[in-house]
Design a protein around this motif. Structure first.
Motif, PDB file in Angstrom:
ATOM      1  N   PHE A  84       0.939  -1.314   0.125  1.00  0.00           N
ATOM      2  CA  PHE A  84      -0.125  -0.024  -0.058  1.00  0.00           C
ATOM      3  C   PHE A  84       0.878   1.191  -0.095  1.00  0.00           C
ATOM      4  O   PHE A  84       0.431   2.553   0.018  1.00  0.00           O
ATOM      5  CB  PHE A  84      -1.041   0.050   1.235  1.00  0.00           C
ATOM      6  CG  PHE A  84      -2.377  -0.913   0.917  1.00  0.00           C
ATOM      7  CD1 PHE A  84      -3.248  -0.177   0.332  1.00  0.00           C
ATOM      8  CD2 PHE A  84      -2.217  -2.297   1.125  1.00  0.00           C
ATOM      9  CE1 PHE A  84      -4.299  -0.902  -0.159  1.00  0.00           C
ATOM     10  CE2 PHE A  84      -3.449  -2.859   0.653  1.00  0.00           C
ATOM     11  CZ  PHE A  84      -4.635  -2.251   0.396  1.00  0.00           C
ATOM     12  N   ASN A  85       2.061   1.197   0.021  1.00  0.00           N
ATOM     13  CA  ASN A  85       3.151   2.285  -0.005  1.00  0.00           C
ATOM     14  C   ASN A  85       3.290   2.638  -1.777  1.00  0.00           C
ATOM     15  O   ASN A  85       3.464   3.807  -2.099  1.00  0.00           O
ATOM     16  CB  ASN A  85       4.279   1.909   0.311  1.00  0.00           C
ATOM     17  CG  ASN A  85       5.195   3.057   0.566  1.00  0.00           C
ATOM     18  OD1 ASN A  85       4.965   4.281   0.436  1.00  0.00           O
ATOM     19  ND2 ASN A  85       6.819   2.664   0.151  1.00  0.00           N
ATOM     20  N   VAL A  86       3.070   1.521  -2.665  1.00  0.00           N
ATOM     21  CA  VAL A  86       3.098   1.677  -4.158  1.00  0.00           C
ATOM     22  C   VAL A  86       4.484   2.312  -4.373  1.00  0.00           C
ATOM     23  O   VAL A  86       4.469   3.208  -5.283  1.00  0.00           O
ATOM     24  CB  VAL A  86       1.927   2.668  -4.732  1.00  0.00           C
ATOM     25  CG1 VAL A  86       1.623   2.263  -6.270  1.00  0.00           C
ATOM     26  CG2 VAL A  86       0.512   2.157  -4.013  1.00  0.00           C
ATOM     27  N   CYS A  87       5.382   1.832  -3.712  1.00  0.00           N
ATOM     28  CA  CYS A  87       6.761   2.364  -4.131  1.00  0.00           C
ATOM     29  C   CYS A  87       6.594   3.971  -3.873  1.00  0.00           C
ATOM     30  O   CYS A  87       7.285   4.387  -5.083  1.00  0.00           O
ATOM     31  CB  CYS A  87       7.408   1.528  -5.052  1.00  0.00           C
ATOM     32  SG  CYS A  87       7.618  -0.126  -4.591  1.00  0.00           S
ATOM     33  N   ASP A  88       6.072   4.588  -2.969  1.00  0.00           N
ATOM     34  CA  ASP A  88       5.815   5.862  -3.130  1.00  0.00           C
ATOM     35  C   ASP A  88       5.437   6.404  -4.352  1.00  0.00           C
ATOM     36  O   ASP A  88       5.824   7.325  -4.910  1.00  0.00           O
ATOM     37  CB  ASP A  88       7.293   6.563  -2.604  1.00  0.00           C
ATOM     38  CG  ASP A  88       6.813   8.142  -1.812  1.00  0.00           C
ATOM     39  OD1 ASP A  88       5.852   8.170  -1.479  1.00  0.00           O
ATOM     40  OD2 ASP A  88       7.781   9.034  -2.038  1.00  0.00           O
ATOM     41  N   ARG A 383      -5.607   7.838  -3.053  1.00  0.00           N
ATOM     42  CA  ARG A 383      -4.909   8.122  -1.628  1.00  0.00           C
ATOM     43  C   ARG A 383      -5.940   8.336  -0.602  1.00  0.00           C
ATOM     44  O   ARG A 383      -6.882   9.080  -0.652  1.00  0.00           O
ATOM     45  CB  ARG A 383      -4.042   9.387  -1.814  1.00  0.00           C
ATOM     46  CG  ARG A 383      -3.526   9.862  -0.435  1.00  0.00           C
ATOM     47  CD  ARG A 383      -2.482   9.004   0.012  1.00  0.00           C
ATOM     48  NE  ARG A 383      -1.072   8.897  -0.743  1.00  0.00           N
ATOM     49  CZ  ARG A 383      -0.515   9.764  -0.686  1.00  0.00           C
ATOM     50  NH1 ARG A 383      -0.423  10.854   0.198  1.00  0.00           N
ATOM     51  NH2 ARG A 383       0.772   9.782  -1.352  1.00  0.00           N
ATOM     52  N   SER A 384      -5.728   7.567   0.622  1.00  0.00           N
ATOM     53  CA  SER A 384      -6.288   7.804   1.717  1.00  0.00           C
ATOM     54  C   SER A 384      -5.379   8.053   2.731  1.00  0.00           C
ATOM     55  O   SER A 384      -4.310   8.618   2.588  1.00  0.00           O
ATOM     56  CB  SER A 384      -7.269   6.725   2.101  1.00  0.00           C
ATOM     57  OG  SER A 384      -7.946   7.010   3.575  1.00  0.00           O
ATOM     58  N   PRO A 429      -2.088   5.287   3.157  1.00  0.00           N
ATOM     59  CA  PRO A 429      -2.204   3.867   1.970  1.00  0.00           C
ATOM     60  C   PRO A 429      -2.668   4.346   0.816  1.00  0.00           C
ATOM     61  O   PRO A 429      -3.557   5.704   0.766  1.00  0.00           O
ATOM     62  CB  PRO A 429      -3.103   3.043   2.749  1.00  0.00           C
ATOM     63  CG  PRO A 429      -3.933   4.025   3.753  1.00  0.00           C
ATOM     64  CD  PRO A 429      -2.883   5.072   4.135  1.00  0.00           C
ATOM     65  N   GLN A 430      -2.346   3.727  -0.287  1.00  0.00           N
ATOM     66  CA  GLN A 430      -2.662   4.206  -1.530  1.00  0.00           C
ATOM     67  C   GLN A 430      -3.168   3.010  -2.415  1.00  0.00           C
ATOM     68  O   GLN A 430      -2.406   2.071  -2.496  1.00  0.00           O
ATOM     69  CB  GLN A 430      -1.733   5.087  -2.297  1.00  0.00           C
ATOM     70  CG  GLN A 430      -1.827   5.352  -3.622  1.00  0.00           C
ATOM     71  CD  GLN A 430      -1.821   6.590  -4.163  1.00  0.00           C
ATOM     72  OE1 GLN A 430      -1.677   7.594  -3.588  1.00  0.00           O
ATOM     73  NE2 GLN A 430      -1.790   6.935  -5.678  1.00  0.00           N
TER      74      GLN A 430
END
Ligand SMILES: Cc1ncc(COP(=O)(O)O)c(C=O)c1O
Length: 455
Positions: A84-88, A383-384, A429-430
């Motif tokens: 949930f970081n989606v590699c930033d 994004r939340s 988290p995204q």
């Protein structure tokens, strides 16, 4: 970004500290191979990693990745993590994406580099011009590189030196933007930056048009550089009229405006400039458009692009702007960008990921309500995040109140031990294009379980 003390109402600090100690021990037990690699790496890599800040990315000692597929990756100990970081935000398309992989493989066989353009670069510029209404584009290696060139171009084109950025900003590791405010004065945020780099930077608060107008009136500002919504201090959304005012004031005072969409390009089809119909002189994109391949870009308006084109730097006098680099805009990068734009980052894909972002935010907000926490979920496309107050922040200062590092770090380790890799501490988290509804629900379920242990 400064560490802040948050109200974080509803949290039992003693139970949080006990949870953290328990989870740290569990994390160490799960990662013996990473521990062995760290020991080996220490002889040649400072802090055991190829970029030292990687060692601070997580509150635990670094682990090493083995492979990834879709929304999940594995570490060398065989632990799986739903990301949930989606590699930033550099992996929006998901790990091992077939289109990215086959494009890279095919282009690698044809040639990774000629130091000449291929027609893919034209196709990318055409695609972006259509989506984002900026006719001219240039490639760099990263969003940091794009912002660096934009600052340089703005100074050259206006003949002015000052730039304005907003508190809660992050625009990359650039001397002029690595600044923070203390007691009303702007200071360099890190050692080793160019002497005086911060002297030409003014830091204002997002959504404060009055302060912006006062500063622009001095007539020495080359550029206002901002994200359309701040995403590096959790999320700060613009108030109604902020962007209209920002555009009007910059135009009136002869200042150029750059909207940095390195993150927010992933939030809506054509980025937030398209979703919110914003107008700017420059737009910055980066993070390989979420493919994980290194490249950034910047778009320019008609007039800025035309002026830019008259001032190239190589073998001419007078010298023009210094831009570019040997491995910028390689055929690998441009082929990947083209494939991503044409085949992955479609309008339908953005609609899907936005739906998941809403599911995530709704899920978190339902958890806060059920647990009687007076908090809000951040919401901006996919994004939340956790707003630890009943009101959403209006600027970086207010947003920093939700950066409760004890809480964030304990949550991240708790989740990692249960197979979820949570966002870096300044983000939330995204959802990515690779997530499923069940993945989103798993995140919310774990957030609920974590909060249940400490409130
Ligand atoms: C808004 C924004 N701009 C620029 C950058 C710099 O990107 P990179 O580190 O890929 O150069 C970042 C990185 O997080 C960012 O969030």
């Amino acid at each position: 970004m400064s560490h802040s003390v948050s109200a974080a109402i509803g949290i039992d600090r003693q139970r949080l500290a006990q949870l953290r100690a328990r989870e740290d021990a569990a994390f160490a037990r799960r990662t013996p191979r990473s521990a062995a690699l760290r020991a080996r790496a220490a002889a040649h890599l400072p802090n055991s990693v190829p970029m030292s800040w990687m060692s601070n990315l997580y509150p635990t000692p670094p682990i090493y990745a083995e492979s990834g597929r879709g929304a999940s990756f594995r570490d060398v100990d065989g632990n799986g993590y739903l990301d949930f970081n989606v590699c930033d935000l550099s992996m929006t398309v998901g790990f091992g994406n077939e289109i990215v992989a086959s494009t890279l493989a095919a282009q690698a066989r044809r040639g990774t580099q000629f130091l000449l353009a291929t027609d893919d670069a034209i196709a990318v510029a055409e695609q972006l011009a259509e989506r984002m209404h900026h006719p001219y584009w240039q490639f760099t290696l990263s969003a940091s590189g794009a912002n660096t060139e934009v600052i340089r171009a703005a100074r050259f084109l206006t003949g002015r030196s000052r730039i304005i950025i907003f508190g809660g900003h992050y625009h990359g590791h650039i001397d002029e933007t690595l600044v923070r405010e203390e007691l009303g004065r702007v200071h360099a945020d890190n050692p080793g930056l160019s002497p005086g780099a911060a002297a030409h930077t003014t830091l204002l608060q997002f959504n404060d048009l009055a302060a912006l107008e006062r500063t622009l009136a001095a007539g020495d500002v080359a550029l206002v550089l901002t994200e359309p919504a701040l995403t590096n201090c959790n999320v700060v959304l613009p108030t109604a009229g902020f962007h209209r005012g920002l555009r009007e004031l910059t135009k009136r005072h002869g200042t150029l405006l750059c909207l940095d969409e390195a993150h927010t390009f992933q939030f809506a089809y054509g980025g937030l400039v398209t979703a919110w119909q914003l107008n700017a002189d420059f737009i910055v994109l980066g993070k390989g458009l979420g493919t994980g391949v290194s490249f950034g870009l910047y778009g320019m308006s008609e007039s800025v692009g035309a002026a830019y084109a008259r001032h190239i730097d190589l073998y001419v006098e007078p010298r023009g702007m210094a831009t570019g680099g040997t491995t910028y805009a390689t055929p690998l990068a441009t082929a990947t960008a083209r494939a991503a734009l044409e085949q992955i980052l479609t309008a339908d894909a953005y609609t899907r990921v936005e739906t998941f972002g809403k599911r995530l935010a709704d899920g978190l907000e339902a958890v806060f309500t059920r647990r009687s926490l007076p908090w809000r979920a951040f919401r901006c496309g996919p994004r939340s995040g956790y707003c630890l107050a009943p009101q959403l922040p209006l600027n970086g200062r207010e947003a920093a109140l939700s950066l409760d590092y004890d809480l964030i770090n304990a949550r991240r380790i708790y989740m990692a031990n249960r197979g979820v890799w949570d966002a870096v501490s300044s983000a939330g988290p995204q959802a990515s294009l690779a997530h499923t509804a069940a993945d989103i629900d798993r995140y919310v379920e774990l957030a609920d379980a974590f909060l249940g242990e400490i409130n």
